[in-house]
Structures are given as structure tokens and as C-alpha cells.
Design a protein around this motif. Structure first.
Motif, PDB file in Angstrom:
ATOM      1  N   ARG A 136     -11.701  34.026  29.479  1.00 59.93           N
ATOM      2  CA  ARG A 136     -11.941  34.298  28.053  1.00 59.93           C
ATOM      3  C   ARG A 136     -13.187  33.550  27.555  1.00 59.93           C
ATOM      4  O   ARG A 136     -13.908  34.059  26.690  1.00 59.93           O
ATOM      5  CB  ARG A 136     -10.719  33.877  27.240  1.00 59.93           C
ATOM      6  N   LYS A 137     -13.416  32.387  28.105  1.00 60.00           N
ATOM      7  CA  LYS A 137     -14.563  31.583  27.670  1.00 60.00           C
ATOM      8  C   LYS A 137     -15.874  32.241  28.046  1.00 60.00           C
ATOM      9  O   LYS A 137     -16.831  32.290  27.253  1.00 60.00           O
ATOM     10  CB  LYS A 137     -14.461  30.189  28.274  1.00 60.00           C
ATOM     11  N   HIS A 138     -15.943  32.767  29.258  1.00 59.93           N
ATOM     12  CA  HIS A 138     -17.196  33.348  29.737  1.00 59.93           C
ATOM     13  C   HIS A 138     -17.337  34.829  29.378  1.00 59.93           C
ATOM     14  O   HIS A 138     -18.418  35.403  29.526  1.00 59.93           O
ATOM     15  CB  HIS A 138     -17.306  33.160  31.255  1.00 59.93           C
ATOM     16  N   ASP A 139     -16.229  35.463  28.953  1.00 56.80           N
ATOM     17  CA  ASP A 139     -16.222  36.842  28.482  1.00 56.80           C
ATOM     18  C   ASP A 139     -16.866  37.820  29.467  1.00 56.80           C
ATOM     19  O   ASP A 139     -17.792  38.562  29.138  1.00 56.80           O
ATOM     20  CB  ASP A 139     -16.927  36.951  27.124  1.00 56.80           C
ATOM     21  N   PRO A 140     -16.386  37.860  30.704  1.00 58.08           N
ATOM     22  CA  PRO A 140     -16.945  38.839  31.647  1.00 58.08           C
ATOM     23  C   PRO A 140     -16.375  40.232  31.398  1.00 58.08           C
ATOM     24  O   PRO A 140     -15.411  40.395  30.651  1.00 58.08           O
ATOM     25  CB  PRO A 140     -16.471  38.299  32.999  1.00 58.08           C
ATOM     26  N   LEU A 141     -16.960  41.236  32.047  1.00 57.26           N
ATOM     27  CA  LEU A 141     -16.389  42.585  32.011  1.00 57.26           C
ATOM     28  C   LEU A 141     -15.265  42.629  33.040  1.00 57.26           C
ATOM     29  O   LEU A 141     -15.417  43.120  34.154  1.00 57.26           O
ATOM     30  CB  LEU A 141     -17.469  43.629  32.298  1.00 57.26           C
ATOM     31  N   LEU A 142     -14.124  42.117  32.629  1.00 50.66           N
ATOM     32  CA  LEU A 142     -12.983  41.964  33.519  1.00 50.66           C
ATOM     33  C   LEU A 142     -12.185  43.261  33.603  1.00 50.66           C
ATOM     34  O   LEU A 142     -12.009  43.946  32.589  1.00 50.66           O
ATOM     35  CB  LEU A 142     -12.095  40.838  32.981  1.00 50.66           C
ATOM     36  N   HIS A 143     -11.693  43.593  34.798  1.00 52.54           N
ATOM     37  CA  HIS A 143     -10.907  44.824  34.931  1.00 52.54           C
ATOM     38  C   HIS A 143      -9.661  44.750  34.037  1.00 52.54           C
ATOM     39  O   HIS A 143      -9.108  43.685  33.796  1.00 52.54           O
ATOM     40  CB  HIS A 143     -10.537  45.074  36.393  1.00 52.54           C
ATOM     41  N   HIS A 144      -9.233  45.884  33.578  1.00 53.91           N
ATOM     42  CA  HIS A 144      -8.087  46.092  32.671  1.00 53.91           C
ATOM     43  C   HIS A 144      -8.411  45.770  31.205  1.00 53.91           C
ATOM     44  O   HIS A 144      -7.666  46.188  30.321  1.00 53.91           O
ATOM     45  CB  HIS A 144      -6.853  45.273  33.072  1.00 53.91           C
ATOM     46  N   VAL A 164       0.088  33.850  22.911  1.00 53.43           N
ATOM     47  CA  VAL A 164      -0.705  33.850  24.135  1.00 53.43           C
ATOM     48  C   VAL A 164      -0.745  32.403  24.615  1.00 53.43           C
ATOM     49  O   VAL A 164      -1.261  31.522  23.922  1.00 53.43           O
ATOM     50  CB  VAL A 164      -2.124  34.394  23.892  1.00 53.43           C
ATOM     51  N   LEU A 165      -0.171  32.142  25.771  1.00 53.55           N
ATOM     52  CA  LEU A 165       0.044  30.769  26.236  1.00 53.55           C
ATOM     53  C   LEU A 165      -1.204  30.232  26.933  1.00 53.55           C
ATOM     54  O   LEU A 165      -1.248  30.088  28.160  1.00 53.55           O
ATOM     55  CB  LEU A 165       1.252  30.719  27.168  1.00 53.55           C
ATOM     56  N   LEU A 166      -2.208  29.898  26.156  1.00 53.43           N
ATOM     57  CA  LEU A 166      -3.461  29.397  26.708  1.00 53.43           C
ATOM     58  C   LEU A 166      -3.403  27.913  27.019  1.00 53.43           C
ATOM     59  O   LEU A 166      -4.211  27.413  27.810  1.00 53.43           O
ATOM     60  CB  LEU A 166      -4.611  29.683  25.732  1.00 53.43           C
ATOM     61  N   ASP A 167      -2.472  27.186  26.407  1.00 53.27           N
ATOM     62  CA  ASP A 167      -2.419  25.728  26.539  1.00 53.27           C
ATOM     63  C   ASP A 167      -1.020  25.299  26.964  1.00 53.27           C
ATOM     64  O   ASP A 167      -0.056  25.474  26.212  1.00 53.27           O
ATOM     65  CB  ASP A 167      -2.783  25.082  25.202  1.00 53.27           C
ATOM     66  N   PRO A 168      -0.847  24.729  28.163  1.00 51.19           N
ATOM     67  CA  PRO A 168       0.485  24.292  28.594  1.00 51.19           C
ATOM     68  C   PRO A 168       1.061  23.169  27.739  1.00 51.19           C
ATOM     69  O   PRO A 168       2.264  22.916  27.781  1.00 51.19           O
ATOM     70  CB  PRO A 168       0.261  23.835  30.041  1.00 51.19           C
ATOM     71  N   GLU A 169       0.214  22.508  26.955  1.00 44.52           N
ATOM     72  CA  GLU A 169       0.702  21.460  26.063  1.00 44.52           C
ATOM     73  C   GLU A 169       1.553  22.035  24.929  1.00 44.52           C
ATOM     74  O   GLU A 169       2.466  21.380  24.433  1.00 44.52           O
ATOM     75  CB  GLU A 169      -0.487  20.685  25.473  1.00 44.52           C
ATOM     76  N   THR A 170       1.251  23.243  24.520  1.00 42.02           N
ATOM     77  CA  THR A 170       1.990  23.862  23.395  1.00 42.02           C
ATOM     78  C   THR A 170       2.822  25.063  23.830  1.00 42.02           C
ATOM     79  O   THR A 170       3.495  25.672  23.003  1.00 42.02           O
ATOM     80  CB  THR A 170       1.004  24.311  22.309  1.00 42.02           C
ATOM     81  N   ALA A 171       2.787  25.402  25.119  1.00 34.40           N
ATOM     82  CA  ALA A 171       3.428  26.635  25.588  1.00 34.40           C
ATOM     83  C   ALA A 171       4.935  26.645  25.350  1.00 34.40           C
ATOM     84  O   ALA A 171       5.511  27.667  24.942  1.00 34.40           O
ATOM     85  CB  ALA A 171       3.142  26.833  27.077  1.00 34.40           C
ATOM     86  N   ALA A 172       5.613  25.526  25.588  1.00 31.35           N
ATOM     87  CA  ALA A 172       7.070  25.491  25.425  1.00 31.35           C
ATOM     88  C   ALA A 172       7.472  25.778  23.986  1.00 31.35           C
ATOM     89  O   ALA A 172       8.393  26.562  23.719  1.00 31.35           O
ATOM     90  CB  ALA A 172       7.615  24.141  25.870  1.00 31.35           C
ATOM     91  N   GLU A 173       6.787  25.163  23.053  1.00 29.85           N
ATOM     92  CA  GLU A 173       7.115  25.393  21.645  1.00 29.85           C
ATOM     93  C   GLU A 173       6.816  26.837  21.245  1.00 29.85           C
ATOM     94  O   GLU A 173       7.551  27.431  20.445  1.00 29.85           O
ATOM     95  CB  GLU A 173       6.348  24.415  20.760  1.00 29.85           C
ATOM     96  N   GLU A 174       5.759  27.423  21.806  1.00 32.56           N
ATOM     97  CA  GLU A 174       5.438  28.810  21.509  1.00 32.56           C
ATOM     98  C   GLU A 174       6.492  29.766  22.080  1.00 32.56           C
ATOM     99  O   GLU A 174       6.891  30.732  21.437  1.00 32.56           O
ATOM    100  CB  GLU A 174       4.057  29.164  22.056  1.00 32.56           C
ATOM    101  N   ILE A 175       6.956  29.475  23.297  1.00 36.26           N
ATOM    102  CA  ILE A 175       8.010  30.306  23.899  1.00 36.26           C
ATOM    103  C   ILE A 175       9.260  30.265  23.045  1.00 36.26           C
ATOM    104  O   ILE A 175       9.861  31.306  22.721  1.00 36.26           O
ATOM    105  CB  ILE A 175       8.310  29.812  25.333  1.00 36.26           C
ATOM    106  N   ILE A 176       9.673  29.080  22.661  1.00 32.90           N
ATOM    107  CA  ILE A 176      10.890  28.935  21.845  1.00 32.90           C
ATOM    108  C   ILE A 176      10.727  29.630  20.507  1.00 32.90           C
ATOM    109  O   ILE A 176      11.645  30.301  20.026  1.00 32.90           O
ATOM    110  CB  ILE A 176      11.223  27.441  21.666  1.00 32.90           C
ATOM    111  N   ARG A 177       9.549  29.504  19.895  1.00 29.72           N
ATOM    112  CA  ARG A 177       9.315  30.147  18.595  1.00 29.72           C
ATOM    113  C   ARG A 177       9.469  31.659  18.691  1.00 29.72           C
ATOM    114  O   ARG A 177      10.155  32.276  17.863  1.00 29.72           O
ATOM    115  CB  ARG A 177       7.904  29.804  18.085  1.00 29.72           C
ATOM    116  N   VAL A 178       8.849  32.263  19.695  1.00 26.79           N
ATOM    117  CA  VAL A 178       8.920  33.720  19.823  1.00 26.79           C
ATOM    118  C   VAL A 178      10.356  34.168  20.078  1.00 26.79           C
ATOM    119  O   VAL A 178      10.847  35.112  19.450  1.00 26.79           O
ATOM    120  CB  VAL A 178       7.985  34.208  20.946  1.00 26.79           C
ATOM    121  N   VAL A 179      11.043  33.518  20.998  1.00 21.88           N
ATOM    122  CA  VAL A 179      12.411  33.929  21.325  1.00 21.88           C
ATOM    123  C   VAL A 179      13.326  33.785  20.107  1.00 21.88           C
ATOM    124  O   VAL A 179      14.160  34.654  19.839  1.00 21.88           O
ATOM    125  CB  VAL A 179      12.950  33.120  22.520  1.00 21.88           C
ATOM    126  N   ARG A 180      13.164  32.710  19.359  1.00 23.62           N
ATOM    127  CA  ARG A 180      13.998  32.519  18.162  1.00 23.62           C
ATOM    128  C   ARG A 180      13.723  33.599  17.115  1.00 23.62           C
ATOM    129  O   ARG A 180      14.649  34.067  16.444  1.00 23.62           O
ATOM    130  CB  ARG A 180      13.772  31.127  17.575  1.00 23.62           C
TER     131      ARG A 180
END
Length: 550
Positions: free
Chosen positions: A106-114, A135-151
Motif C-alpha cells: 500500500r505504501k509503494h502503490d504498485p499496479l498489484l494484481h486483483h 483493515v488489520l494493518l497494525d498488529p498492535e491494534t488488530a485484536a481490538e479491531e477484531i473484537i469491535r467488528v464481531v461485537r
């Protein structure tokens, strides 16, 4: 592991929330995530096409409580969009897990397939058919984001979206902080005022009736609603969307209400009621029998859903449906007099003469009712597969599944797989038209893969029969298949073509007694349809066809 990864935490958390089976289709961005899923406590069922993954997860959620659909980035996720839209429209709690590009990509923004337009294109599109996304870009906040979405998914009974970058899924995750979040509460004064007005209306009513709709099941409130009905002795009708939410053998049950599509006794009772109590109801055009408006007088209705509370012409804000129902159950009132007019005539066995008669849509459902065990699960596709099934009796909850509001063709076969995974002890009867079967019917390959034993009834009326009765034309024709040969392609199960009532009865009895998958082709005349579908298409034809439009 000394420290969980994003992938292990995600699937351990979902397992602890009750997900025991998940559905998916591999793709390169999703492969690392699917490997974590495969190695978790959750059983993974991989399928052949992404729309089927979504329909299966939807059906699983309807019978089990929470569904999971795991696919790859864009080509998988966007291909599954229609089935998740169905889950959103009908309030089915499905977690969409999509693989995704890495933060470095995402940082380099290539013409990535899909990739379509931007890296966020898929997530933005899914925002339209989900109640929460991350979108779980940061493992530091991923757990809280997963719980938020599921709730959020559990709170709203609608799908949620979690995108997992292919490299982040393997990274160590920071465990979430434990938060004591206060539960939502009703406005006490509004709740008390609403309950007082409801009790006054019920007490003065001579013929109250409850229409129990699908939100009661989605939010686990069916028992509460039935306790109210039993305490006050008020009859209960279901809808097409909520059929089997309550047992159809309950002494207070009066049938399925959907205006002109209703069973006649039920329609007469509901529409003559002086107090119609709509609990968890979807007031859609299907509810009104595809008329512009339903025939219920708003001044005589009580509407209580997770989104609104309306009593007559009065609206009450900030009232939780559960609080409303619990408040009603605590109130005291003398039970209302009620004599149930609903009588299900005993089905007569076929006579020798009838066995030789050619099949029709109505006779198919009659014979199915004669041979099917009442604790079976019925999964219906759109069209006569659904509308003709109104009279089939079910005794267990959540054993009649259909996309009866969104009405997407192709639902039934993959949904049957989700239903079998979620409730393996109930035999599944899948009812699907020939047109819908050509969309997703080859998903029976997944049944063979996992040794599943549904009974598939293909109503072959040579094309898109429902559409023919609305506006006819060659666009309703499809290429004719020999559906019995599907068994040969799969090398699994048994198949038979039936043209007469006797042939169908024999085939259904054999299938019911067997522990194999059976494909039963039911040949019915091209212009034939059930009586409920005939009423529906008459209404729709007057709306859609300019030459008939009033």
C-alpha cells in the motif's frame, strides 16, 4: 505459542464466539489466513465459487448463530458481494474475512494484481453491505479491531468485514485491553409510556394477533415473544421470512401471513384483527404480497423492532426490543378468549389413479408433505420453490430457510451446505428451480467432497417460470440440462427423473430412507405454477408490464 499471532487470535476468538465451521475459497492473498483457519479449532469447508461461500455462511449463521466466509482480495471478495448483500438485507450475522495486500504494498502503490481502483476499493464497497469493517494493518491494534467488528455484527445481526494483509496475519498480536462497556439501555419513561399504551390496546381489543417475524430469531427473542402470546392467549402468525421461527404445531399458531400470498385463514384473521402486534417485522413488499401497501390499518397496529417502536400513529424512541418484550411479559392481564380457526387438513395418500397423473407444482408440495419427516430442514430457492412451500409444516425452529426478502436466485444449494454444517442431525430437503440450479447447482461437488447427503428436488419447468408469469419472452428460456447426469459428473449419490405423482412419491420415499445424496428432477409443465405464485405474479405483472399497469 508463547504469543498469539493475528491469525491465531482471530480464529480462536471466533471459535469462542461459537463459530465451529467456516466456509472459504483459497486465493493467493488469502492463503496465509486460510492456513491459520485450517490449523484452528474451526472446521474449514472449501467450496467451488465465492457466491456459494457467502450463501453457505449465511445459512450457517441462521441456524447456528454466527457465520464466517473467508475469501481472497477483490476477485474473491467482490465475487461474493451479492450473497453478503443478501445476508445484510435479511439480518444474518456473517463475518467476511478477506486476504489483502501488505502495508508495504500500500505504501509503494504498485499496479498489484486483483486491485481495482485503490487499495481500499473492496473495503469501501463492503461498507455498503456490512455494519462494521476493519483493515488489520497494525498488529498492535488488530485484536481490538477484531473484537469491535464481531461485537457490532452480534449487536446488529448484520455482516461485518475484516481484511487481513497476507503478511500481517503471521505477526505477533498485541492482546487487547479489557474494557467494561456499559450495555445499551432503553429510555425508562418512553418504555413505560409505550407499555401502558400497548396494554390498553390489547385489553380493549376483541381479536388481537401477533405477527412474529425474523428479528425474534436473529436476536434470540423467540421464547420471550411466545411467553407473551401464551400468557395473554394471543394467536401467532409467521411470515415467509420467519417461517419456522415458531413451531407450526403450537396451539396458538395460525399460519403464514404475507397479504395475498398468505394461507387464506391466516390472511382473514390478521387483516380483520383490531390489534395487530408486529414483533421484529420487516414491512417489505413481500410482506404486503407485492402490493404497493399492505392492508393493515396503521392505527390498529403495534410495531416493535430493533430499530423502531410505533404504536398506532405514536412513535417511541430509544426503546430496546428486548426491554419492550420483557416489560410486556411482566404485565398482568386476563387471557384473551381465542378459538383457533387454523386447521391443517390431513393429507390423503395417493390413490392408484392419482399415481399415474402428471406432476404439477401444487402436487409436488403435496407429495413432499406426505413423505418428509417434520423435523427435516427445508431450504428453498426463489420462485415456486419458495412460494409453493408456504403450506409445508415444520416443527423445529430454523428448519425452513429461504432468502424470502432479498430473493436472490441460486441461494438454496449452497445454503443447504451451510444448513447441514450448522445442524448435521437434520436431513436437508433443497427445493430449487431449474434456472436457479444452473447458477449454483454444481456446488453439489462440495457435498460429495464432505460426504453430505441432501435431497435435492429440482423443479424443472423449462426456464425462468416466475418471470414468464410476469412478462413472458424468449429471454426466460434456458438451455435444457439432463439433471440426472449431474450424479455421473460427480460420481456421487443417486439421481432420478420423475414425471408422475407416483414416480415422485417413490423417489422421495427412497431418498428419505437412504443415507445418500439424492437428486430428484421434478418435471412440471412449462406454464404451471402453484396458487401462491400465481397470485404473486398477477400482482407483479400489473406493476412491471406497462400494458397492464393501472
Amino acid at each position: 505459542m508463547s504469543q498469539p499471532t493475528v491469525g491465531s487470535f482471530l480464529f480462536d476468538y471466533l471459535y469462542n464466539q461459537g463459530v465451529h465451521q467456516a466456509f472459504g475459497l483459497p486465493g493467493d492473498f488469502a492463503l496465509p489466513t486460510i492456513r491459520w483457519l485450517q490449523n484452528s479449532k474451526i472446521e474449514l469447508l472449501t467450496m467451488t465459487h465465492e457466491p456459494s461461500v457467502g450463501f453457505a455462511a449465511d445459512a450457517y449463521a441462521r441456524v447456528h448463530g454466527l457465520g464466517v466466509a473467508c475469501v481472497t482480495y477483490c476477485v474473491g471478495g467482490l465475487n461474493m458481494l451479492n450473497s453478503i448483500a443478501c445476508a445484510y438485507a435479511e439480518k444474518s450475522p456473517v463475518i467476511v474475512i478477506s486476504g489483502g495486500p501488505s502495508p508495504g504494498d500500500r505504501k509503494h502503490d504498485p499496479l498489484l494484481h486483483h486491485k481495482v481502483k485503490t487499495f481500499d476499493t473492496q473495503r469501501r464497497i463492503y461498507d455498503e453491505v456490512t455494519c462494521a469493517s476493519a483493515v488489520l494493518l497494525d498488529p498492535e491494534t488488530a485484536a481490538e479491531e477484531i473484537i469491535r467488528v464481531v461485537r457490532e455484527v452480534q449487536a446488529h445481526c448484520r455482516p461485518g468485514y475484516i481484511e487481513v494483509p497476507y503478511d500481517v496475519v503471521d505477526m505477533p498480536i498485541r492482546l487487547p485491553k479489557i474494557r467494561n462497556e456499559p450495555a445499551a439501555e432503553s429510555d425508562a419513561e418512553n418504555l413505560e409510556a409505550a407499555l401502558n399504551e400497548v396494554m390498553e390496546r390489547i385489553a380493549s381489543a376483541k381479536k388481537p394477533v401477533i405477527v412474529a417475524d425474523v428479528e425474534l430469531h436473529r436476536f434470540g427473542l423467540t421464547d420471550l415473544a411466545m411467553a407473551i402470546a401464551e400468557k395473554f392467549n394471543i394467536p401467532v402468525a409467521a411470515t415467509l421470512l420467519s417461517k419456522s421461527v415458531i413451531s407450526e404445531t403450537h396451539p396458538l399458531y395460525i399460519g403464514v401471513y404475507s397479504a395475498a400470498l398468505s394461507e387464506p385463514v391466516c390472511q382473514a384473521y390478521v387483516e380483520s384483527s383490531d390489534c395487530v402486534i408486529l414483533l421484529g417485522a420487516f414491512l417489505s413488499d413481500v410482506f404486503s404480497g407485492f402490493h404497493a401497501t399492505h392492508k393493515l390499518d396503521r392505527r390498529k397496529t403495534i410495531l416493535a423492532t430493533t430499530e423502531k417502536t410505533r404504536i398506532g400513529l405514536h412513535a417511541y424512541e430509544d426503546i430496546l426490543l428486548k426491554d419492550f418484550l420483557e416489560g410486556l411479559r411482566r404485565r398482568k392481564m386476563k387471557p384473551k378468549p381465542f378459538k383457533n380457526p387454523y386447521h391443517r387438513a390431513e393429507l390423503k395418500p395417493l390413490s392408484a389413479a392419482e399415481r399415474k397423473k402428471p406432476l404439477t407444482a401444487d402436487s409436488f408440495f403435496r407429495i413432499l408433505a406426505l413423505t418428509m419427516a417434520e423435523d427435516s430442514t427445508v431450504v428453498c430457492d426463489t420462485g415456486d420453490a419458495l412460494f409453493g412451500a408456504v403450506g409445508l409444516r415444520t416443527t423445529q425452529r430454523s428448519n425452513f430457510l429461504a432468502d424470502a426478502y432479498y430473493l436472490s436466485m441460486g441461494f438454496a444449494v449452497p445454503a443447504s451446505i451451510g444448513a447441514m454444517a450448522g445442524n448435521p442431525d437434520s436431513r436437508v430437503y433443497c427445493i430449487v428451480g431449474d434456472g436457479a440450479f444452473q447458477m449454483t447447482g454444481m456446488e453439489l461437488s462440495t457435498c460429495a467432497k464432505y460426504n453430505m447427503h441432501p435431497i435435492i428436488c429440482i423443479l424443472n419447468n423449462d426456464g425462468y417460470g416466475t418471470q414468464r408469469h410476469i412478462i413472458d419472452g424468449p429471454f426466460n428460456n434456458i438451455h435444457s440440462w439432463d439433471y440426472t447426469k449431474v450424479r455421473d459428473v460427480l460420481g456421487y449419490g443417486k439421481s432420478v427423473r420423475t414425471r408422475t405423482l407416483g414416480e415422485l412419491e417413490t423417489a422421495l420415499k427412497e431418498a428419505t430412507a437412504s443415507d445418500e445424496m439424492h437428486i430428484i428432477e421434478v418435471v412440471i409443465p412449462r406454464r404451471d405454477c402453484s396458487q401462491p405464485l400465481k397470485r404473486l405474479t398477477t400482482n407483479l405483472s400489473e406493476i412491471r408490464d406497462a400494458s397492464k399497469r393501472k
